[in-house]
Scaffold this motif. Sequence first.
Motif, short mmCIF file in Angstrom:
data_model
loop_
_atom_site.label_atom_id
_atom_site.label_comp_id
_atom_site.label_asym_id
_atom_site.label_seq_id
_atom_site.Cartn_x
_atom_site.Cartn_y
_atom_site.Cartn_z
N MET A 1 0.86 -1.18 0.00
CA MET A 1 0.00 0.00 0.00
C MET A 1 0.90 1.25 0.00
SD MET A 1 -2.94 1.16 2.81
CE MET A 1 -3.16 -0.51 3.28
N ASP A 2 0.58 2.19 -0.86
CA ASP A 2 1.40 3.40 -0.91
C ASP A 2 1.03 4.37 0.20
OD1 ASP A 2 -0.92 4.71 -1.75
OD2 ASP A 2 -0.26 5.01 -3.79
N ARG A 3 1.88 5.36 0.39
CA ARG A 3 1.72 6.31 1.51
C ARG A 3 0.40 7.07 1.42
NH1 ARG A 3 2.21 7.41 6.48
NH2 ARG A 3 3.12 9.38 7.04
N TYR A 4 0.02 7.50 0.22
CA TYR A 4 -1.25 8.22 0.07
C TYR A 4 -2.42 7.35 0.52
CZ TYR A 4 -5.32 10.45 -1.99
OH TYR A 4 -6.56 11.02 -2.17
N GLU A 5 -2.41 6.09 0.10
CA GLU A 5 -3.51 5.20 0.46
C GLU A 5 -3.55 4.96 1.97
OE1 GLU A 5 -6.93 3.01 -0.11
OE2 GLU A 5 -5.95 4.48 -1.39
N GLU A 6 -2.39 4.87 2.60
CA GLU A 6 -2.34 4.71 4.06
C GLU A 6 -2.96 5.92 4.75
OE1 GLU A 6 1.64 4.02 5.45
OE2 GLU A 6 1.93 2.35 4.08
N ILE A 7 -2.61 7.10 4.28
CA ILE A 7 -3.14 8.33 4.88
C ILE A 7 -4.64 8.43 4.64
CG2 ILE A 7 -3.11 10.86 4.69
CD1 ILE A 7 -0.03 10.58 4.26
N ARG A 8 -5.08 8.12 3.41
CA ARG A 8 -6.51 8.18 3.09
C ARG A 8 -7.28 7.25 4.01
NH1 ARG A 8 -10.50 5.71 0.88
NH2 ARG A 8 -9.28 3.85 0.41
N LYS A 9 -6.81 6.05 4.17
CA LYS A 9 -7.50 5.09 5.04
C LYS A 9 -7.49 5.55 6.49
CE LYS A 9 -7.29 0.89 2.35
NZ LYS A 9 -6.92 -0.52 2.33
N SER A 10 -6.41 6.15 6.92
CA SER A 10 -6.33 6.67 8.29
C SER A 10 -7.36 7.78 8.52
CB SER A 10 -4.92 7.18 8.56
OG SER A 10 -4.82 7.70 9.84
N ILE A 11 -7.50 8.67 7.55
CA ILE A 11 -8.49 9.75 7.64
C ILE A 11 -9.90 9.18 7.67
CG2 ILE A 11 -9.49 11.74 6.42
CD1 ILE A 11 -6.58 12.26 5.35
N ILE A 12 -10.17 8.22 6.79
CA ILE A 12 -11.49 7.59 6.73
C ILE A 12 -11.79 6.85 8.03
CG2 ILE A 12 -12.92 5.87 5.53
CD1 ILE A 12 -12.33 8.56 3.98
N ASN A 13 -10.82 6.12 8.55
CA ASN A 13 -11.02 5.41 9.81
C ASN A 13 -11.31 6.38 10.96
OD1 ASN A 13 -10.68 2.86 8.70
ND2 ASN A 13 -8.50 2.79 9.19
#
Length: 115
Positions: A1-13
């Motif tokens: 998983m790339d960094r953007y996707e990690e951040i996006r998922k963190s924000i959504i969570n």
Amino acid sequence: MDRYEEIRKSIINFRDERDWKQFHNPKDIAISLNIEAGELLECFQWKSNHDIEEILKSSKRESIEDEIADVANYLILLCNELDVNLFDVVERKIEKNKVKYPVDKFKGSSKKYNE
């Protein structure tokens, strides 16, 4: 998983854990994005370039970084809600701007493409 996707998922969570999705329609996210952008602008309001340089060397820098993060968070949320790939649309816009603002006509100029 790339960094953007990690951040996006963190924000959504973060949002989902608080049951805030019910408030996160595109209109309200766009409004919030603009409010946060305004708060970022306040960090620079009435400041000279010298004042800004001093702020960036001080502990006040973190408040600017926090406002930048708030803007980014809402932009990522908006992209999520609209199913927009942020990097794809940025790349596409850069290509459009290259056509609008060819180097040979606009290098060193602040004029708009229609001037």
